[in-house]
Design a protein around this motif. Structure first.
Motif, mmCIF file in Angstrom:
data_model
loop_
_atom_site.group_PDB
_atom_site.id
_atom_site.type_symbol
_atom_site.label_atom_id
_atom_site.label_comp_id
_atom_site.label_asym_id
_atom_site.label_seq_id
_atom_site.Cartn_x
_atom_site.Cartn_y
_atom_site.Cartn_z
ATOM 1 N N UNK A 148 4.000 3.560 -4.223
ATOM 2 C CA UNK A 148 4.578 2.805 -5.338
ATOM 3 C C UNK A 148 5.989 2.402 -4.933
ATOM 4 N N UNK A 149 6.257 1.116 -4.946
ATOM 5 C CA UNK A 149 7.607 0.602 -4.715
ATOM 6 C C UNK A 149 7.700 -0.762 -5.382
ATOM 7 N N UNK A 150 8.741 -1.499 -5.104
ATOM 8 C CA UNK A 150 8.926 -2.782 -5.791
ATOM 9 C C UNK A 150 8.072 -3.893 -5.198
ATOM 10 N N UNK A 151 7.311 -3.602 -4.146
ATOM 11 C CA UNK A 151 6.403 -4.620 -3.601
ATOM 12 C C UNK A 151 4.995 -4.477 -4.135
ATOM 13 N N UNK A 152 4.605 -3.245 -4.460
ATOM 14 C CA UNK A 152 3.237 -3.044 -4.961
ATOM 15 C C UNK A 152 3.055 -1.614 -5.461
ATOM 16 N N UNK A 153 1.928 -1.412 -6.152
ATOM 17 C CA UNK A 153 1.396 -0.082 -6.428
ATOM 18 C C UNK A 153 0.048 -0.027 -5.730
ATOM 19 N N UNK B 119 9.442 2.363 -10.109
ATOM 20 C CA UNK B 119 8.824 2.052 -8.812
ATOM 21 C C UNK B 119 9.839 2.041 -7.679
ATOM 22 N N UNK B 120 11.074 1.677 -7.979
ATOM 23 C CA UNK B 120 12.100 1.611 -6.934
ATOM 24 C C UNK B 120 12.297 2.970 -6.265
ATOM 25 N N UNK B 121 11.997 4.046 -6.999
ATOM 26 C CA UNK B 121 12.110 5.398 -6.444
ATOM 27 C C UNK B 121 10.730 6.028 -6.222
ATOM 28 N N UNK B 122 9.714 5.172 -6.142
ATOM 29 C CA UNK B 122 8.352 5.578 -5.744
ATOM 30 C C UNK B 122 7.684 6.506 -6.755
#
Length: 590
Positions: A118-123, A28-31
């Motif tokens: 997608x990232x570290x806050x949510x999908x 997720x950190x890289x979407x």
């Protein structure tokens, strides 16, 4: 065969023919998300799987396949299958044993109503932007498991039917594609209305966000919109969900769906969103009647592989826009004065537009595939040939409501009739159906006249008299001079930032977008304030000597100022008592 055995076999057969999806977010950190799909019991020699090119609630083409890579296809034994491509958004897979497994990586980094993020806050998932599908298997039920990140305390919110844990289901492809999903460490509130649950899911990273105050506004909006139609729709599983992401990493948007809506904005509730985001709540929830169930026939069935054009967006989106701020006023979120003042921007945008000479509201609706979050690299002339069907329909909704009130009728009752005929029954309507319903409600002559002038043509209603009957007044800034261009300051002068309006003084003087005005009457134009100060010193019919730069050459021209065409709508200080009473009834809480 005993009945219970037959039912068991039928259940097992349906389960065997269910298309199964799984999505995970380890990177997720890289979407990135990894999507796995299984299509069982495929009887054809080849199976075409594809990404959507459009999305419910959007009308333009969006090439979602551009974010897909790492594609793999295997059979039930895990053996690789042959894959061919004959267009940019499809994969044709050779079938060997009846089971086709697909796996791919999705890049997703735009949080809104159309794309996924997608990232570290949510999908934040819009399904057409995320999941492949097989059109030939679109009537099959679907089961999906969201591998929510436990280390990030993620939970799943969606209108899909909950099965167990993080597994959900849909009866067919369309329902699945129409079911956006928010996966995050969100907060939620809910209340009951006539036995159904209205839920608000809030992903807002600001710890100072006052969710409870915002939730009270949302509840008031829900009840006032219910009052317009007389009842709530019957939501699937007796639940409607607002999926709100108010965070700096998303894009501002709102998108309606059958039993839910996406609400996104960069403003958190503590950072302007308390007032800045509530209008989208009003607009999108109204769509659960108007658009989702009172449905234009030319949007049925929705096409995922092409643009979707409708004649009815002036009504579907425009009348919804009319109610957006009216509902806020009735719900006590804004004042009556704020509501009236808020009419001015949209009113001037529509009725001072040169585009009125080219397209009527139906034809403006047809432009949606070119403007509804559509992208293009070539310059366009929207300033002179397009009026948003949101805005156009909004001011026509206002005109119709006030015209009906002259007959002791109102738009609320007309919308109720549209609801009973086309919403509750879910029978799609046409423009002619709207006209016929208005004829049944207000009389054939009234309906024919309104549609002939304002829907099939682009005439302007007599707002001055319509406003007077509700204690408002319509004025024009006829004493002020008008130039007819928008500017942005540059080192060399004021650059014209938009196409000049057709027939405006700037247009008549052959000034165009990109021209940089260095001086007017010998005065340097180094800021917008400098221009405003100069214009305030001039009179109508004054001729200005303009020096400007175009393509690195210096030119001069003359601009003859005309009267400012801007309208002003305000509460009349000397309104008749009878007009005030009608206005109060129009704006009153229901």
């Amino acid at each position: 065969m005993k009945l219970w055995i037959a039912l068991l076999l039928l259940s097992l057969s349906l389960q065997a023919q269910t298309n199964s999806y799984e999505i995970s977010f380890d990177n997720a950190v890289h979407h990135e998300a990894v999507v796995k799909v299984q299509f069982p019991h495929v009887k054809s020699k080849n199976l075409r799987v594809q990404m959507s090119r459009s999305s419910p609630g959007r009308y333009a083409i969006h090439e979602f396949a551009k974010n897909v890579y790492g594609f793999k296809a295997t059979n039930g034994a895990g053996e690789s299958l042959e894959v061919k491509r004959d267009d940019p958004y499809s994969w044709i897979i050779t079938n060997t044993d009846g089971t086709i497994n697909v796996e791919y990586i999705l890049f997703a980094n735009r949080g809104g109503g159309t794309y996924s993020q997608v990232d570290l806050t949510h999908a934040h998932l819009n399904m057409p932007a995320t999941f492949m599908y097989a059109e030939t298997l679109q009537e099959r039920p679907i089961e999906i498991t969201f591998d929510a990140r436990k280390d990030l305390d993620w939970k799943v919110a969606t209108q899909l039917k909950h099965e167990e844990d993080n597994t959900f289901s849909a009866p067919n492809l369309y329902y699945f594609m129409d079911s956006p999903t928010e996966i995050s460490n969100f907060r939620e509130r809910e209340f009951k209305v006539d036995g159904q649950t209205i839920k608000f899911v809030l992903h807002d990273p600001d710890p100072e966000s006052d969710f409870d105050t915002y939730w009270e506004k949302v509840k008031a909006i829900v009840l006032q919109e219910k009052a317009v139609f007389g009842e709530l729709p019957i939501y699937d599983f007796d639940e409607y969900t607002f999926l709100a992401c108010y965070a700096p990493n998303v894009s501002g948007d709102g998108m309606e769906h059958r039993n839910s809506t996406i609400l996104t904005d960069t403003e958190t509730l503590a950072n302007g969103g308390m007032t800045g985001n509530i209008g989208t709540v009003s607009h999108e929830y109204f769509h659960s009647w108007n658009v989702e169930r009172i449905r234009p026939a030319d949007l049925e069935p929705f096409q995922f592989n092409q643009a979707n054009m409708s004649d009815c967006l002036w009504f579907a989106e425009g009348f919804t826009s009319y109610y957006t701020n009216l509902i806020l006023e009735r719900a006590g979120v804004i004042s009556a004065e704020d509501y009236v003042n808020g009419l001015n921007g949209t009113f001037n945008y529509v009725w001072n537009s040169p585009a009125l000479q080219y397209f009527n509201p139906i034809e403006m609706s047809n432009q949606a595939p070119f403007v509804d979050a559509a992208t293009s690299v070539d310059p366009v002339n929207r300033e002179n040939m397009f009026i948003s069907y949101y805005s156009y329909g909004s001011v026509l909704g206002l005109a119709l409501d006030l015209s009906l009130r002259e007959k002791n009728l109102n738009l609320d009752e007309f919308m109720q009739l549209m609801w009973k005929r086309f919403g509750k029954t879910e029978v799609a309507y046409t423009v002619k159906d709207i006209e016929a319903t208005l004829a049944d409600y207000a009389g054939a002559a009234f309906a024919q006249g309104f549609f002939a002038k304002y829907i099939y043509n682009s005439e302007m209603p007599d707002y001055k008299n319509l406003f007077e009957q509700v204690g408002l007044q319509l004025d024009r800034a006829s004493e002020k001079p008008y130039f007819g261009a928008s500017f942005k300051a540059t080192e060399n002068g004021l650059e014209i930032s938009r196409n000049t309006f057709k027939d405006s003084p700037a247009y008549q003087a052959d000034l165009d977008k990109g021209d940089v005005i260095a001086s007017i009457d010998g005065i340097a134009m180094n800021s917008n304030d400098a221009f405003k100060n100069l214009l305030n010193s001039k009179n109508i019919d004054d001729v200005l000597q303009v020096t400007f730069e175009r393509f690195d050459e210096v030119f001069t021209t003359q601009v003859r100022l005309t009267a400012d065409p801007t309208y002003t709508i305000s509460i009349a200080p000397d309104a008749k008592k009878s007009a005030i009473q009608i206005r109060e009834k129009w704006l009153a809480k229901k």
